[in-house]
Design an enzyme around this catalytic site. Structure first.
Site, PDB file in Angstrom:
ATOM      1  N   ARG A 148       4.940 -14.137  34.601  1.00  0.00           N
ATOM      2  CA  ARG A 148       3.677 -14.960  35.208  1.00  0.00           C
ATOM      3  C   ARG A 148       3.077 -12.697  36.053  1.00  0.00           C
ATOM      4  NH1 ARG A 148       7.095 -18.801  37.233  1.00  0.00           N
ATOM      5  NH2 ARG A 148       6.859 -20.773  36.043  1.00  0.00           N
ATOM      6  N   LYS A 172       6.773 -19.703  40.646  1.00  0.00           N
ATOM      7  CA  LYS A 172       6.040 -20.478  41.609  1.00  0.00           C
ATOM      8  C   LYS A 172       7.001 -20.935  42.490  1.00  0.00           C
ATOM      9  CE  LYS A 172       2.863 -21.858  37.318  1.00  0.00           C
ATOM     10  NZ  LYS A 172       2.620 -23.018  36.223  1.00  0.00           N
ATOM     11  N   HIS A 244      -0.919 -13.702  31.031  1.00  0.00           N
ATOM     12  CA  HIS A 244      -0.165 -14.542  29.603  1.00  0.00           C
ATOM     13  C   HIS A 244       0.106 -14.314  28.558  1.00  0.00           C
ATOM     14  CE1 HIS A 244       1.489 -17.967  32.375  1.00  0.00           C
ATOM     15  NE2 HIS A 244       1.131 -18.784  31.293  1.00  0.00           N
ATOM     16  N   ARG A 247       3.678 -12.893  28.281  1.00  0.00           N
ATOM     17  CA  ARG A 247       4.877 -14.048  28.219  1.00  0.00           C
ATOM     18  C   ARG A 247       4.768 -15.144  27.258  1.00  0.00           C
ATOM     19  NH1 ARG A 247       7.737 -16.483  33.241  1.00  0.00           N
ATOM     20  NH2 ARG A 247       6.933 -18.875  32.726  1.00  0.00           N
ATOM     21  N   HIS A 270      10.917 -21.895  33.764  1.00  0.00           N
ATOM     22  CA  HIS A 270      10.668 -22.976  33.813  1.00  0.00           C
ATOM     23  C   HIS A 270      10.860 -24.307  33.897  1.00  0.00           C
ATOM     24  CE1 HIS A 270       8.136 -21.875  29.673  1.00  0.00           C
ATOM     25  NE2 HIS A 270       7.785 -21.751  30.921  1.00  0.00           N
ATOM     26  N   TYR A 279       7.812 -23.366  22.543  1.00  0.00           N
ATOM     27  CA  TYR A 279       7.170 -21.512  21.760  1.00  0.00           C
ATOM     28  C   TYR A 279       8.223 -23.226  20.537  1.00  0.00           C
ATOM     29  CZ  TYR A 279       6.442 -19.464  25.737  1.00  0.00           C
ATOM     30  OH  TYR A 279       5.271 -19.344  26.698  1.00  0.00           O
TER      31      TYR A 279
END
Length: 298
Positions: A148, A172, A244, A247, A270, A279
């Protein structure tokens, strides 16, 4: 209770109790601040403790005129979280958004770059300038590690474990993960460190930050966006891209080449594999190959 006091306490709760990152806390806070701004513009004198469902509904009706469905849904979710916090702290007994449904949104498939697109973007970097080495190292890191943009700007020299072939990434909620890094990207980072970074006048507090601006400070997220957009214009790339996008391309290309979703999930950081599953929808050919390879009646 005044709005500013409730918002300050809410942000503290998000930081301490929920362990959210500063970016997430800012985003949640903005959702509440926009509601406060609406109330002030309309001269509606209510507190967080007595604002009604009808007032919230009117605000959301006005909101729908100015923002897209996805943004509207996210802002409703943010406000619902704020009022849930007030209930949790016994300031309210009800949530004025409880019966308000978020608008239905389709799952947006991420934009991706082809390998040729990525090669052309990196080739367009002007290496005759000192920042060229830095920009090449940054784009190579974005693509080869699937970071990110905030993870890239916060990357530290002490996070580089090149002997082991990994970098430590803080994602995150300040969650850390180790991501493998290929030797070619290690080479570009090392070149930038030795040839450019070592000659900068590094500001106090940024001694361990890997990617710096010319003044020796950490790069901003906005600067990374600008660098990438300028390169896209330079090569006449007919796509809207951002950090992004690298990514997304990282994940899509791994999947196309046979990587499993669980591995991609771990590298992207994730929390849920459902996020990574998007994806699969991007790469329809992967679904066909899995069926043809593993179905008993292929």
């Amino acid at each position: 209770m005044k709005w500013e006091h409730a918002l300050k306490d809410y942000k503290l709760y998000l930081k301490i109790e929920r362990g959210l990152s500063n970016n997430s806390i800012t985003s949640y806070g903005l959702d509440v601040e926009k509601l406060i701004g609406y109330l002030e513009d309309k001269h509606i004198s209510v507190s967080p403790l007595n604002i009604s469902k009808e007032t919230i509904q009117q605000y959301i009706y006005e909101l729908a005129k100015t923002v897209n469905v996805r943004t509207q849904s996210r802002m409703i979710s943010g406000l619902r979280s704020f009022f849930n916090y007030l209930i949790f702290e016994d300031y309210r007994v009800d949530n004025p958004l409880e019966l308000i449904e978020s608008p239905k949104i389709g799952r947006k498939l991420p934009d991706t770059l082809s390998l040729d697109d990525i090669n052309r973007l990196i080739a367009a970097i002007d290496l005759s300038k000192a920042e060229g080495e830095r920009n090449r190292a940054m784009l190579e890191t974005l693509y080869s590690c699937g970071l990110r943009v905030s993870e890239l700007t916060n990357l530290k020299i002490s996070d580089l474990f090149f002997d082991e072939g990994f970098i430590k990434v803080t994602g995150k909620g300040d969650k850390q993960r180790f991501v493998p890094i290929v030797q070619s990207t290690q080479k570009y980072i090392t070149c930038y460190k030795n040839e450019v970074r070592n000659h900068l006048s590094i500001q106090k507090g940024h001694e361990d930050t890997l990617f710096l601006n010319r003044r020796g400070k950490q790069l901003t997220r906005a600067m990374i966006f600008t660098i990438i957009k300028q390169l896209a214009v330079k090569i006449n790339l007919d796509k809207t891209i951002s950090p992004h996008t690298f990514r997304h391309s990282f994940a899509t290309h791994l999947l196309e080449n046979g990587a499993d979703l669980r591995t991609i999930q771990l590298m992207l950081g994730h929390e849920s594999i459902t996020t990574t599953e998007i994806y699969v929808h991007v790469d329809k050919s992967h679904l066909k190959s899995v069926l043809q390879t593993f179905h008993p009646r292929k």
